[in-house]
Design a protein around this motif. Structure first.
Motif, short mmCIF file in Angstrom:
data_model
loop_
_atom_site.label_atom_id
_atom_site.label_comp_id
_atom_site.label_asym_id
_atom_site.label_seq_id
_atom_site.Cartn_x
_atom_site.Cartn_y
_atom_site.Cartn_z
N ARG A 152 38.39 42.66 50.82
CA ARG A 152 38.09 41.90 49.60
C ARG A 152 38.72 40.53 49.75
O ARG A 152 39.86 40.41 50.21
N THR A 153 38.00 39.48 49.36
CA THR A 153 38.53 38.13 49.51
C THR A 153 38.89 37.52 48.17
O THR A 153 38.34 37.88 47.14
N SER A 154 39.86 36.58 48.19
CA SER A 154 40.26 35.84 46.99
C SER A 154 40.33 34.36 47.34
O SER A 154 41.00 33.97 48.31
N LEU A 155 39.63 33.54 46.58
CA LEU A 155 39.60 32.11 46.82
C LEU A 155 40.97 31.50 46.54
O LEU A 155 41.55 31.70 45.47
N ILE A 156 41.49 30.73 47.50
CA ILE A 156 42.84 30.16 47.39
C ILE A 156 42.80 28.64 47.22
O ILE A 156 43.45 28.08 46.36
N ASP A 157 42.04 27.95 48.05
CA ASP A 157 41.92 26.49 47.95
C ASP A 157 40.58 26.06 48.50
O ASP A 157 39.98 26.76 49.33
#
Length: 359
Positions: A164-169
């Motif tokens: 699962r991915t999470s947007l950081i920048d």
């Protein structure tokens, strides 16, 4: 300040004082903020091939950067991590993505962060190679494309083997310029610390067109960063730069010490992490962030003398005296359509606590 004012500053803090009520109460707060009566009923087909629209991503990043806590003064450099070369061996599912150009990065974090310290800032530094003009697409009559959209995601391995991915920048990078480009990945390091995994930290770099269209996408493919692969002889390997504060020297006044038992110290702000990934009602509905440090107020307060209490001065209790907003990206059901939106929840993160008088 009275308790009514403190309650207005942080609706969530009242819920967090009763542990058993946390999940249901937090859900009610989220629904109220969004003007909804219930969590949207999402089906598996709603989550297939989801793409976060560019305008939603830009709105979210703008809100995130505006609301990020200011970096404290006097950080010390904890280290520069140059990554682990070779293939990461990561396979699995990414629930919402578009496939243009991706680069996987892996950093060995174990033992890199000093004990009794706090990571105040983390920067991912990528070296953009000089432009190879031979791979540029043929000039077209479209308006010119000068930049590519480069986004950094933290990758979390699920227990079922998927990712699962999470947007950081996310930022625009000039296609024709070379040199070091920096990205704020503090949130990714905090996620990694929260999960306490005995494994490296995984990041993905996505390179996309600055706008919709095949020409912008083809232009973006000309952006090349030096990889962690030893076969890549280009200078400037990816770096993760960590800045920390020694809490013994520069601990923030008002924050509870890690070793203090809950409720046994004087009024202070205590860490309380809420993971959207672990909440059954939120894990597929709220796409970003993966979770957040909500904090809560804990501890005792010095009570007024009896003489003042006889005159009407009430009990003093530890409560929120300042708060900040939480940006999110979430799914919305409109008839048979599933849409993605960004919003900002006010007063969701406790920034400071103080002793307030009831009445």
């Amino acid at each position: 300040m009275d308790l009514r004012c403190a309650g207005m500053l942080c609706v969530l803090c009242l819920i967090l004082t009763v542990q058993a009520f946390t999940q249901e109460g937090f859900k009610e707060v989220v629904l109220k903020q969004l003007g909804l009566s219930e969590v949207p009923k999402l089906h598996k087909r709603d989550l297939v091939d989801l793409v976060i629209p560019e305008h939603v991503k830009n709105k979210y990043m703008s809100m995130l950067k505006r609301q990020r806590v200011k970096r404290r003064a006097l950080p010390s450099l904890a280290g520069i991590l140059r990554g682990i070369p070779g293939h990461t061996g990561m396979t699995g599912e990414v629930l919402y993505s578009d496939t243009i150009t991706r680069q996987k990065l892996m950093f060995d974090m174990e033992g890199r962060i000093p004990k009794n310290s706090e990571v105040t800032m983390a920067e991912l530094k990528l070296f953009k190679k000089p432009l190879d003009r031979t791979i540029l697409p043929a000039k077209q009559s479209h308006r010119p494309v000068s930049n590519a959209r480069v986004s950094v995601y933290w990758v979390q391995r699920q227990h079922n083997g998927t990712n699962r991915t999470s947007l950081i920048d996310s930022r625009l990078v000039p296609i024709r310029e070379s040199g070091w480009k920096s990205f704020d990945v503090t949130q990714a390091v905090h996620y990694w610390l929260r999960n306490k995994r005995q494994e490296p930290m995984f990041l993905e770099v996505w390179i996309e067109g600055e706008r919709v269209g095949s020409y912008a996408s083809e232009m973006a493919k000309a952006v090349r960063f030096t990889s962690q692969d030893p076969k890549d002889k280009a200078l400037g390997k990816p770096e993760l730069v960590l800045y920390t504060l020694n809490l013994d020297d520069y601990g923030s006044p008002g924050d509870c010490r890690e070793e203090a038992p809950m409720g046994k110290s004087t009024c202070c702000r205590q860490k309380h992490y809420i993971s959207f990934r672990e909440l059954s009602w939120a894990q597929h509905w709220i796409l970003e962030p993966a979770g957040f440090q909500a904090y809560r107020c804990s501890g005792s307060c010095l009570q007024p003398p009896r003489a003042l209490r006889r005159l009407g001065s009430g009990q003093r209790s530890c409560a929120a005296a300042g708060s900040s907003a939480l940006p999110i990206i979430y799914l919305v059901k409109r008839g048979n359509r599933t849409e993605i939106e960004a919003a900002e929840f006010p007063d969701m993160i406790v920034e400071r606590c103080s002793c307030v008088t009831d009445g």
